[in-house]
Design a protein around this motif. Structure first.
Motif, PDB file in Angstrom:
ATOM      1  N   ASP A 130       0.833  -1.209   0.000  1.00  0.00           N
ATOM      2  CA  ASP A 130       0.000   0.000   0.000  1.00  0.00           C
ATOM      3  C   ASP A 130       0.868   1.260   0.000  1.00  0.00           C
ATOM      4  OD1 ASP A 130      -2.136  -1.737   0.089  1.00  0.00           O
ATOM      5  OD2 ASP A 130      -2.661  -1.302   2.180  1.00  0.00           O
ATOM      6  N   ILE A 131       1.963   1.225   0.759  1.00  0.00           N
ATOM      7  CA  ILE A 131       2.874   2.373   0.813  1.00  0.00           C
ATOM      8  C   ILE A 131       3.534   2.583  -0.554  1.00  0.00           C
ATOM      9  CG2 ILE A 131       5.002   3.268   1.848  1.00  0.00           C
ATOM     10  CD1 ILE A 131       4.162   1.726   4.431  1.00  0.00           C
ATOM     11  N   LEU A 132       3.968   1.496  -1.171  1.00  0.00           N
ATOM     12  CA  LEU A 132       4.586   1.607  -2.494  1.00  0.00           C
ATOM     13  C   LEU A 132       3.600   2.135  -3.527  1.00  0.00           C
ATOM     14  CD1 LEU A 132       6.744  -1.658  -2.540  1.00  0.00           C
ATOM     15  CD2 LEU A 132       7.575   0.707  -2.382  1.00  0.00           C
ATOM     16  N   GLU A 133       2.345   1.716  -3.431  1.00  0.00           N
ATOM     17  CA  GLU A 133       1.319   2.228  -4.351  1.00  0.00           C
ATOM     18  C   GLU A 133       1.100   3.729  -4.128  1.00  0.00           C
ATOM     19  OE1 GLU A 133      -1.466   2.895  -7.178  1.00  0.00           O
ATOM     20  OE2 GLU A 133      -0.132   1.162  -6.999  1.00  0.00           O
ATOM     21  N   ALA A 134       1.081   4.159  -2.865  1.00  0.00           N
ATOM     22  CA  ALA A 134       0.929   5.586  -2.565  1.00  0.00           C
ATOM     23  C   ALA A 134       2.118   6.382  -3.107  1.00  0.00           C
ATOM     24  CB  ALA A 134       0.777   5.801  -1.056  1.00  0.00           C
ATOM     25  N   SER A 162       9.011   6.102  -8.160  1.00  0.00           N
ATOM     26  CA  SER A 162       9.147   4.681  -8.498  1.00  0.00           C
ATOM     27  C   SER A 162      10.233   4.001  -7.672  1.00  0.00           C
ATOM     28  CB  SER A 162       9.426   4.505  -9.988  1.00  0.00           C
ATOM     29  OG  SER A 162      10.580   5.224 -10.355  1.00  0.00           O
ATOM     30  N   GLU A 163      11.177   4.771  -7.137  1.00  0.00           N
ATOM     31  CA  GLU A 163      12.228   4.231  -6.272  1.00  0.00           C
ATOM     32  C   GLU A 163      12.251   5.034  -4.982  1.00  0.00           C
ATOM     33  OE1 GLU A 163      16.084   3.716  -8.005  1.00  0.00           O
ATOM     34  OE2 GLU A 163      15.250   3.171  -9.956  1.00  0.00           O
ATOM     35  N   LEU A 164      12.547   4.357  -3.888  1.00  0.00           N
ATOM     36  CA  LEU A 164      12.594   5.059  -2.598  1.00  0.00           C
ATOM     37  C   LEU A 164      13.641   6.162  -2.632  1.00  0.00           C
ATOM     38  CD1 LEU A 164      12.367   2.280   0.161  1.00  0.00           C
ATOM     39  CD2 LEU A 164      10.576   3.797  -0.673  1.00  0.00           C
ATOM     40  N   PRO A 165      13.244   7.391  -2.301  1.00  0.00           N
ATOM     41  CA  PRO A 165      14.234   8.474  -2.273  1.00  0.00           C
ATOM     42  C   PRO A 165      15.157   8.335  -1.062  1.00  0.00           C
ATOM     43  CG  PRO A 165      12.058   9.275  -1.632  1.00  0.00           C
ATOM     44  CD  PRO A 165      11.893   7.844  -2.024  1.00  0.00           C
ATOM     45  N   ALA A 166      16.297   8.971  -1.126  1.00  0.00           N
ATOM     46  CA  ALA A 166      17.226   8.972   0.004  1.00  0.00           C
ATOM     47  C   ALA A 166      16.503   9.540   1.227  1.00  0.00           C
ATOM     48  CB  ALA A 166      18.445   9.821  -0.330  1.00  0.00           C
ATOM     49  N   GLY A 167      16.707   8.905   2.350  1.00  0.00           N
ATOM     50  CA  GLY A 167      16.090   9.361   3.590  1.00  0.00           C
ATOM     51  C   GLY A 167      14.755   8.712   3.895  1.00  0.00           C
ATOM     52  N   LEU A 168      14.260   7.844   3.008  1.00  0.00           N
ATOM     53  CA  LEU A 168      12.965   7.191   3.220  1.00  0.00           C
ATOM     54  C   LEU A 168      13.143   5.683   3.304  1.00  0.00           C
ATOM     55  CD1 LEU A 168       9.866   7.600   3.442  1.00  0.00           C
ATOM     56  CD2 LEU A 168       9.767   7.198   0.980  1.00  0.00           C
ATOM     57  N   GLU A 169      12.566   5.097   4.347  1.00  0.00           N
ATOM     58  CA  GLU A 169      12.572   3.646   4.527  1.00  0.00           C
ATOM     59  C   GLU A 169      11.137   3.177   4.714  1.00  0.00           C
ATOM     60  OE1 GLU A 169      15.058   2.283   7.799  1.00  0.00           O
ATOM     61  OE2 GLU A 169      16.238   4.123   7.642  1.00  0.00           O
ATOM     62  N   ILE A 170      10.920   1.893   4.469  1.00  0.00           N
ATOM     63  CA  ILE A 170       9.624   1.276   4.739  1.00  0.00           C
ATOM     64  C   ILE A 170       9.846   0.118   5.697  1.00  0.00           C
ATOM     65  CG2 ILE A 170       7.690  -0.032   3.775  1.00  0.00           C
ATOM     66  CD1 ILE A 170       8.107   1.489   1.148  1.00  0.00           C
ATOM     67  N   SER A 171       9.049   0.071   6.749  1.00  0.00           N
ATOM     68  CA  SER A 171       9.049  -1.048   7.685  1.00  0.00           C
ATOM     69  C   SER A 171       7.671  -1.691   7.596  1.00  0.00           C
ATOM     70  CB  SER A 171       9.342  -0.560   9.105  1.00  0.00           C
ATOM     71  OG  SER A 171       9.352  -1.643  10.007  1.00  0.00           O
ATOM     72  N   HIS A 172       7.632  -2.937   7.134  1.00  0.00           N
ATOM     73  CA  HIS A 172       6.356  -3.606   6.862  1.00  0.00           C
ATOM     74  C   HIS A 172       5.641  -4.019   8.150  1.00  0.00           C
ATOM     75  CE1 HIS A 172       3.414  -5.792   4.534  1.00  0.00           C
ATOM     76  NE2 HIS A 172       3.543  -6.782   5.401  1.00  0.00           N
ATOM     77  N   ALA A 173       4.327  -3.810   8.147  1.00  0.00           N
ATOM     78  CA  ALA A 173       3.439  -4.284   9.207  1.00  0.00           C
ATOM     79  C   ALA A 173       2.133  -4.710   8.543  1.00  0.00           C
ATOM     80  CB  ALA A 173       3.186  -3.183  10.233  1.00  0.00           C
ATOM     81  N   ASP A 174       1.696  -5.922   8.797  1.00  0.00           N
ATOM     82  CA  ASP A 174       0.506  -6.471   8.129  1.00  0.00           C
ATOM     83  C   ASP A 174      -0.810  -5.907   8.638  1.00  0.00           C
ATOM     84  OD1 ASP A 174       1.504  -8.283   6.190  1.00  0.00           O
ATOM     85  OD2 ASP A 174       2.043  -9.676   7.796  1.00  0.00           O
ATOM     86  N   GLN A 175      -0.863  -5.556   9.911  1.00  0.00           N
ATOM     87  CA  GLN A 175      -2.138  -5.189  10.519  1.00  0.00           C
ATOM     88  C   GLN A 175      -2.267  -3.676  10.715  1.00  0.00           C
ATOM     89  OE1 GLN A 175      -1.446  -7.819  13.938  1.00  0.00           O
ATOM     90  NE2 GLN A 175      -3.339  -8.882  13.371  1.00  0.00           N
ATOM     91  N   VAL A 176      -3.522  -3.258  10.923  1.00  0.00           N
ATOM     92  CA  VAL A 176      -3.834  -1.845  11.158  1.00  0.00           C
ATOM     93  C   VAL A 176      -4.749  -1.755  12.372  1.00  0.00           C
ATOM     94  CG1 VAL A 176      -4.956   0.208  10.202  1.00  0.00           C
ATOM     95  CG2 VAL A 176      -3.656  -1.302   8.700  1.00  0.00           C
TER      96      VAL A 176
END
Length: 155
Positions: free
Chosen positions: A40-44, A51-65
């Motif tokens: 969902d984050i990648l789609e946003a 299309s590629e993560l910019p410098a300074g941005l990371e994603i930490s996956h979590a399945d639930q909300v």
């Protein structure tokens, strides 16, 4: 400074937290960890033209909300892989300097108090949002964190 952001919290998630993270990186030079459903984050990000993560941005996956209908006192225990719980665990382990969420205030207050603890000398948590004014903004001190506020708590 590295800010952990609950990308799944709030009415316009994940688009609004993703846009805010991109703006914060560009404007203030901070690092941001977006926590939530990776796809969902990648789609946003894609919707923002990234299309590629910019410098300074990371994603930490979590399945639930943690949803607004979840019990605020127990949501973080029941949803151990939620963006709220994963993000606060990341903060607790030193993976960032601050945690931000526009999700369930009650769940955030409960989880933060029990998981990351309070700063030494702070007896009660206080909510202090910035409210827009005609000339900028003002901080609304203790807007509902406790029903019985004393001068010491406000201090």
């Amino acid at each position: 400074m590295k800010i952990i952001v609950d990308a799944m919290g709030g009415d316009n998630a994940p688009q609004a937290p993703v846009r805010g993270a991109l703006d914060a990186i560009a404007e203030y030079g901070v690092e941001v960890v977006l926590v939530g459903r990776g796809e969902d984050i990648l789609e946003a990000l894609h919707q923002e033209g990234i299309s590629e993560l910019p410098a300074g941005l990371e994603i930490s996956h979590a399945d639930q909300v943690v949803e607004m209908c979840d019990n605020p006192a127990t949501a973080f225990k029941e949803k151990k892989d939620s963006s709220l719980t994963v993000g606060l665990n990341l903060l607790k382990s030193g993976g960032g300097d601050a945690y931000v969420s526009a999700g369930s205030t009650g769940a955030l207050l409960s989880a933060a108090t029990l998981m990351t603890k309070r700063i030494k000398g702070i007896r009660r948590a206080a909510l202090a949002p910035v409210v827009p004014t005609g000339t900028g903004g003002a901080v609304l001190v203790d807007c509902g964190a406790t029903a019985e506020c004393t001068p010491e708590f406000l201090l």
